[in-house]
Design an enzyme around this catalytic site. Structure first.
Site, PDB file in Angstrom:
ATOM      1  N   SER A 190     -22.108  15.725 -52.074  1.00 34.79           N
ATOM      2  CA  SER A 190     -21.817  14.727 -51.362  1.00 34.79           C
ATOM      3  C   SER A 190     -23.349  14.645 -50.803  1.00 34.79           C
ATOM      4  CB  SER A 190     -21.034  14.969 -50.038  1.00 34.79           C
ATOM      5  OG  SER A 190     -20.700  14.258 -49.108  1.00 34.79           O
ATOM      6  N   ASP A 373     -12.866   7.307 -53.231  1.00 28.65           N
ATOM      7  CA  ASP A 373     -13.838   7.863 -52.480  1.00 28.65           C
ATOM      8  C   ASP A 373     -14.681   6.602 -52.278  1.00 28.65           C
ATOM      9  OD1 ASP A 373     -15.959   9.351 -51.607  1.00 28.65           O
ATOM     10  OD2 ASP A 373     -16.445  10.410 -53.472  1.00 28.65           O
ATOM     11  N   HIS A 403     -12.672  12.420 -52.160  1.00 29.29           N
ATOM     12  CA  HIS A 403     -13.978  12.862 -51.554  1.00 29.29           C
ATOM     13  C   HIS A 403     -13.617  14.402 -51.005  1.00 29.29           C
ATOM     14  CE1 HIS A 403     -18.517  12.591 -50.443  1.00 29.29           C
ATOM     15  NE2 HIS A 403     -17.895  13.377 -49.587  1.00 29.29           N
TER      16      HIS A 403
END
Length: 433
Positions: A190, A373, A403
């Site tokens: 991320s 996501d 995610h």
């Protein structure tokens, strides 16, 4: 008794209503994800309430909740030696397997995610993830405990990760940890994937410049210039590989197909990702609505023109993923945003915006994306741009993934897709590193 029973029924219905949310049919273990999503929403609401009352910054409340949750994750892989130290003034933890032999080890620099704001790298799921990598790869793993929002903003997070990585890549430091300088990778998830991609670009460019300088020095030495100093000392080592796990790579388009498709899928919602960006770049929170509409990159915004092709998801992701979604760029917008927040166009903050010459210096790459996501298309566009630059890219896409799944691969939040994703990228590192 009847009142108690009715109250219990009403409470159950209200709780079920709060927890339940419609999710795509293909998402992995939907009821678990609903529970995780409801927990995170509750923490977010409490954090926002505390912030609005002027009690404490909402990020501090969320980090307290994350720390409390992570403290329940049991410690595994205890046959490791750990060292908490500093690399060029940046806090790091080094994981070293107990099993030793005469050969040099490989190594992984790991950078955690959390919107540049959240995360406890030395506790819970991230700690276990680094332990697992160290044991499975018989590798030295370095996790970077960079400072976060609200204490610091861009470019501090980037600079601290870069400083720690450059320190570790020094020949004497690698020798101290018995690491093979030809077998070092960087990995991040991320926002950590954002930082990993950004520092990899810089280190690749720096190594290229160092090679050019060394070539010039060698040429001059051959011309018997005794006064020339060798500039190669302390430079030239670069990452062999990078692993980017559902990375966030650009703040110019909050209406890609994946943002439109997954705006309400836990745990990373579209408006939450935009908030993370604004906080990371030190921008005014009141710009949230403006950037969600893409008014900051409207067609009349000339500052965005050099970068539009780099975020053109309509040409870089497959038709079956574009589906019926269309690009959203207003004709006129808010030109003051990019003027007041120029970091939105800075490749150190948005690695997808790097020029092609820089991308050519990037090492072999593994990119993981998830169908459910908002950041799916960020990763897929980077895959395409790296391929066009001639970089070897392995792209692993999970149709049932969401995610943050890698952080939910350990008890008590045990998602099988997270375990599968971790095992897959570790296997890739085992083969290629």
């Amino acid at each position: 008794m009847m009142k108690l029973l009715c109250g219990g029924v009403i409470f159950t219905l209200v709780l079920s209503y709060y927890i339940y949310m419609p999710l795509p049919a293909s998402v992995s273990e939907p009821w678990k994800l609903m529970l995780v999503g409801a927990t995170f929403r509750t923490a977010t609401h409490l954090a926002d309430l505390s912030h609005s009352l002027g009690l404490v910054h909402h990020v501090r409340v969320l980090n307290l909740a994350v720390t409390s949750f992570e403290s329940f994750v049991p410690l595994e892989f205890e046959d490791l030696q750990t060292e908490d130290t500093e690399f060029h003034g940046v806090q790091v933890r080094v994981y070293m397997p107990q099993r030793r032999d005469s050969t040099l080890r490989r190594a992984v620099v790991f950078i955690h995610g959390g919107g540049w704001s959240l995360g406890v790298p030395k506790l819970g799921s991230y700690d276990l993830l680094c332990r697992k990598m160290a044991v499975k790869l018989n590798a030295v793993v370095v996790t970077v405990d960079y400072r976060m929002v609200p204490d610091v903003h861009f470019p501090v997070q980037y600079e601290e990760c870069l400083q720690a990585a450059r320190h570790f890549l020094q020949p004497d430091v690698l020798a101290r940890y018995s690491v093979d300088p030809e077998r070092v990778a960087v990995c991040g998830d991320s926002a950590g994937g954002n930082l990993a991609a950004a520092i990899t670009q810089w280190i690749g460019q720096d190594s290229r410049d160092n090679d050019v300088r060394n070539s010039s020095v060698d040429h001059l030495k051959n011309d018997s210039r005794d006064d020339v100093q060798d500039s190669s000392e302390g430079g030239g080592i670069r990452f062999k590989l990078q692993v980017l796990i559902y990375p966030v790579l650009q703040p110019l388009d909050f209406n890609t197909a994946s943002y439109q498709q997954n705006w309400g899928v836990p745990i990373l919602y579209r408006d939450l990702m935009a908030r993370y960006w604004l906080e990371y770049l030190g921008a005014d929170a009141s710009l949230l609505h403006t950037v969600l509409l893409n008014n900051h990159t409207a067609l009349d915004e000339s500052r965005a023109d050099p970068h539009r092709s780099k975020v053109d998801w309509t040409s870089m992701i497959p038709q079956h993923m574009r589906k019926h979604y269309r690009a959203v760029f207003p004709r006129t917008g808010s030109p003051s945003v990019l003027r007041d927040v120029p970091a939105m166009l800075d490749p150190r903050a948005a690695p997808l915006l790097a020029e092609q010459e820089i991308l050519k210096m990037v090492p072999g790459t593994y990119i993981m994306t998830c169908e459910h996501d908002v950041l799916r298309d960020d990763g897929m566009m980077y895959v395409r741009r790296l391929e066009l630059a001639g970089v070897s890219v392995t792209h692993r896409h999970y149709d049932d993934c969401f995610h943050g799944c890698v952080s939910f691969a350990f008890w008590p939040s045990y998602f099988f897709v997270g375990i599968r994703a971790i095992d897959d990228y570790i296997a890739w590192l085992h083969t290629h590193l």
